[in-house]
Design a protein around this motif. Structure first.
Motif, PDB file in Angstrom:
ATOM      1  N   UNK A  16       0.821  -1.050   0.121  1.00  0.00           N
ATOM      2  CA  UNK A  16      -0.102  -0.042   0.198  1.00  0.00           C
ATOM      3  C   UNK A  16       0.747   1.084  -0.132  1.00  0.00           C
ATOM      4  N   UNK A  17       1.972   1.495   0.748  1.00  0.00           N
ATOM      5  CA  UNK A  17       2.732   2.302   0.905  1.00  0.00           C
ATOM      6  C   UNK A  17       3.487   2.807  -0.544  1.00  0.00           C
ATOM      7  N   UNK A  18       3.788   1.708  -1.495  1.00  0.00           N
ATOM      8  CA  UNK A  18       4.260   1.780  -2.552  1.00  0.00           C
ATOM      9  C   UNK A  18       3.327   2.645  -3.485  1.00  0.00           C
ATOM     10  N   UNK A  19       1.903   2.452  -3.322  1.00  0.00           N
ATOM     11  CA  UNK A  19       1.043   3.301  -4.039  1.00  0.00           C
ATOM     12  C   UNK A  19       0.445   4.479  -3.462  1.00  0.00           C
ATOM     13  N   UNK A  20       1.427   5.004  -2.167  1.00  0.00           N
ATOM     14  CA  UNK A  20       0.894   5.862  -1.520  1.00  0.00           C
ATOM     15  C   UNK A  20      -0.253   5.747  -0.644  1.00  0.00           C
ATOM     16  N   UNK A  21      -0.709   4.751  -0.412  1.00  0.00           N
ATOM     17  CA  UNK A  21      -2.146   4.453   0.348  1.00  0.00           C
ATOM     18  C   UNK A  21      -1.698   4.243   1.820  1.00  0.00           C
ATOM     19  N   UNK A  22      -2.695   4.630   2.781  1.00  0.00           N
ATOM     20  CA  UNK A  22      -2.426   4.623   4.226  1.00  0.00           C
ATOM     21  C   UNK A  22      -3.433   3.373   4.523  1.00  0.00           C
ATOM     22  N   UNK A  23      -3.046   2.519   5.316  1.00  0.00           N
ATOM     23  CA  UNK A  23      -3.551   1.145   5.605  1.00  0.00           C
ATOM     24  C   UNK A  23      -4.493   1.408   7.024  1.00  0.00           C
ATOM     25  N   UNK A  24      -5.803   1.202   7.274  1.00  0.00           N
ATOM     26  CA  UNK A  24      -6.407   1.432   8.349  1.00  0.00           C
ATOM     27  C   UNK A  24      -7.289   0.240   8.733  1.00  0.00           C
ATOM     28  N   UNK A  25      -7.038  -0.092   9.689  1.00  0.00           N
ATOM     29  CA  UNK A  25      -7.512  -1.211  10.525  1.00  0.00           C
ATOM     30  C   UNK A  25      -8.289  -1.130  11.609  1.00  0.00           C
ATOM     31  N   UNK A  26      -9.552  -2.129  11.583  1.00  0.00           N
ATOM     32  CA  UNK A  26     -10.567  -2.032  12.689  1.00  0.00           C
ATOM     33  C   UNK A  26     -10.602  -3.513  13.319  1.00  0.00           C
ATOM     34  N   UNK A  27     -10.115  -3.552  14.690  1.00  0.00           N
ATOM     35  CA  UNK A  27     -10.027  -4.631  15.327  1.00  0.00           C
ATOM     36  C   UNK A  27     -11.338  -4.884  16.264  1.00  0.00           C
ATOM     37  N   UNK A  28     -11.805  -6.171  16.123  1.00  0.00           N
ATOM     38  CA  UNK A  28     -12.972  -6.494  17.167  1.00  0.00           C
ATOM     39  C   UNK A  28     -13.033  -7.735  17.663  1.00  0.00           C
ATOM     40  N   UNK A  29     -13.661  -8.085  18.969  1.00  0.00           N
ATOM     41  CA  UNK A  29     -13.665  -9.180  19.548  1.00  0.00           C
ATOM     42  C   UNK A  29     -14.991  -9.760  19.796  1.00  0.00           C
ATOM     43  N   UNK A  30     -15.256 -11.178  19.718  1.00  0.00           N
ATOM     44  CA  UNK A  30     -16.388 -11.852  19.848  1.00  0.00           C
ATOM     45  C   UNK A  30     -16.511 -12.169  21.155  1.00  0.00           C
ATOM     46  N   UNK A  31     -17.725 -11.834  22.180  1.00  0.00           N
ATOM     47  CA  UNK A  31     -17.875 -12.024  23.481  1.00  0.00           C
ATOM     48  C   UNK A  31     -18.042 -13.511  23.605  1.00  0.00           C
ATOM     49  N   UNK A  32     -17.283 -14.266  24.581  1.00  0.00           N
ATOM     50  CA  UNK A  32     -17.404 -15.648  24.781  1.00  0.00           C
ATOM     51  C   UNK A  32     -17.722 -16.631  23.432  1.00  0.00           C
ATOM     52  N   UNK A  33     -16.780 -16.406  22.499  1.00  0.00           N
ATOM     53  CA  UNK A  33     -17.064 -17.220  21.414  1.00  0.00           C
ATOM     54  C   UNK A  33     -17.304 -18.722  21.458  1.00  0.00           C
ATOM     55  N   UNK A  34     -16.475 -19.178  21.950  1.00  0.00           N
ATOM     56  CA  UNK A  34     -16.317 -20.663  22.130  1.00  0.00           C
ATOM     57  C   UNK A  34     -17.531 -21.237  22.901  1.00  0.00           C
ATOM     58  N   UNK A  35     -17.932 -20.495  23.922  1.00  0.00           N
ATOM     59  CA  UNK A  35     -19.059 -21.169  24.774  1.00  0.00           C
ATOM     60  C   UNK A  35     -20.410 -20.684  24.258  1.00  0.00           C
ATOM     61  N   UNK A  36     -20.325 -19.862  22.868  1.00  0.00           N
ATOM     62  CA  UNK A  36     -21.453 -19.322  22.419  1.00  0.00           C
ATOM     63  C   UNK A  36     -22.052 -20.255  21.170  1.00  0.00           C
ATOM     64  N   UNK A  37     -21.222 -21.030  20.780  1.00  0.00           N
ATOM     65  CA  UNK A  37     -21.407 -21.799  19.374  1.00  0.00           C
ATOM     66  C   UNK A  37     -22.936 -22.678  19.515  1.00  0.00           C
ATOM     67  N   UNK A  38     -23.516 -22.644  18.696  1.00  0.00           N
ATOM     68  CA  UNK A  38     -24.946 -23.134  18.777  1.00  0.00           C
ATOM     69  C   UNK A  38     -25.082 -24.671  18.441  1.00  0.00           C
ATOM     70  N   UNK A  39     -25.602 -25.480  19.189  1.00  0.00           N
ATOM     71  CA  UNK A  39     -25.540 -27.045  18.962  1.00  0.00           C
ATOM     72  C   UNK A  39     -26.369 -27.321  17.904  1.00  0.00           C
ATOM     73  N   UNK A  40     -27.310 -26.645  17.864  1.00  0.00           N
ATOM     74  CA  UNK A  40     -28.444 -26.839  16.596  1.00  0.00           C
ATOM     75  C   UNK A  40     -27.872 -26.535  15.256  1.00  0.00           C
TER      76      UNK A  40
END
Length: 384
Positions: free
Chosen positions: A201-225
């Protein structure tokens, strides 16, 4: 391991749940159960499965003795004892006998063939430990469970999990953006990918923007159905989905707090991180999200990448204008919130962060990302 050494937890009376103190042990057990399984009443939308085309069925091959031997070699003898009190050194000693190896292999194959997981393997113990760096310990959120599984069951799960990963990845049923926890998808791959995206991106004069997020209690939330229905869509033998349909029901656990242990509680939601099957099952669960997300991307034509680290996600936008990148990130973040809700998953707002990677050598003051209309705060960019 440090967390199994003698360590006194705060007294029961210190725990508050729904503004009520846990005065009796029964109150504590009920509080822990409700806190660690709070997503079990959420509904999921199974209609998204209709968008995924059915594929031809692939045959599931029986396990061999060599597969069992290769799996057990990967376990060290220092693992914590499960409810069956068997150590890996015991198991390794047992399988020196060829007849025992054959019996173990036969049990695994018969479980798959009959679509049945033994009740003995469905029981577990949850050791409740305090989370580090917490100011107070008067809330269940200050604690986390470490699940102890039966050792022989862990061995069989490891065999099934490795085979399942091979089938899923070789048949492209795992999205390319899903990293960590899977074979050939390490954290090092992520570092290389991010470095490449930033520099290109820098080669093309672009700025990289990132948005990081977290899923609450992911493993205990997986639906068995939903999990068996997802497996029905994978080009695997039908008996695999039937096996997991049985594998996920009738599970029971006890809670261990200091020296006190609870009666059994039924657990009908989630997969346990300590299980060798949790990486592939969680990856398959998220595959649906990314499949729907990709369809939205094609329709909206938003130039954004996504990387998934199991229960964490990262949106990546490259643009000469950070305001344009913010607009793209806002739009995509709004979409992911809606999609995750359909699968009974929720993002933890307090852990959402934005980063900008610029090649500028002068003053760099990027604008904040306003997520208030989505019920989230205004995000100030983190230093990079």
């Amino acid at each position: 391991m440090n967390w199994v050494k003698k360590h006194k937890l705060p007294v029961v009376e210190a725990i508050q749940y729904e503004e009520c103190p846990c005065i009796e042990l029964e109150d504590l057990w009920n509080t822990l159960y409700k806190s660690f399984n709070f997503t079990q009443e959420r509904e999921v939308n199974i209609h998204f499965l209709d968008e995924i085309p059915d594929k031809s069925t692939a045959e599931w091959n029986a396990f061999s003795k060599n597969e069992l031997i290769n799996v057990i070699k990967k376990y060290n003898n220092l693992s914590v004892l499960g409810p069956d009190k068997l150590t890996w050194s015991h198991i390794k000693s047992i399988i020196r006998n060829n007849n025992c190896i054959c019996k173990f292999t036969d049990i695994t194959n018969i479980c798959i063939e009959l679509g049945h997981w033994l009740p003995h393997f469905k029981t577990s113990t949850m050791v409740v430990i305090s989370k580090p760096n917490k100011a107070t310990f008067d809330s269940p959120k200050s604690y986390q469970p470490i699940v102890l599984l039966n050792t022989i069951g862990k061995l069989f799960e490891k065999m099934i999990g490795e085979c399942l990963q091979f089938y899923m990845i070789s048949n492209s049923f795992i999205h390319p953006s899903q990293l960590r926890g899977l074979k050939l998808r390490s954290t090092m791959d992520t570092e290389i990918m991010l470095t490449h995206i930033i520099c290109s991106g820098w080669v093309k004069n672009l700025t990289m923007s990132t948005l990081a997020f977290d899923i609450v209690q992911f493993f205990p939330s997986l639906n068995h159905q939903l999990l068996p229905l997802i497996l029905n869509k994978v080009e695997l033998d039908h008996k695999i989905s039937m096996f997991f349909k049985n594998y996920l029901v009738g599970r029971k656990t006890k809670y261990l707090w200091n020296k006190f242990i609870s009666p059994f509680f039924n657990v009908n939601i989630g997969v346990r991180q300590e299980s060798a099957l949790s990486p592939i099952l969680s990856a398959l669960y998220l595959f649906l999200v990314f499949f729907s997300l990709e369809n939205c991307l094609k329709i909206l034509k938003i130039p954004i990448f996504i990387i998934s680290f199991v229960d964490d996600g990262l949106f990546i936008s490259q643009n000469k204008s950070i305001s344009h990148s913010n607009a793209n990130l806002f739009c995509y973040y709004n979409i992911i919130l809606s999609l995750l809700m359909e699968y009974s998953l929720v993002v933890e707002h307090g852990k959402t962060d934005i980063f900008h990677f610029s090649r500028s050598h002068g003053a760099f003051n990027p604008p904040p990302l306003d997520l208030s209309s989505l019920g989230e705060p205004i995000l100030l960019p983190k230093e990079t």
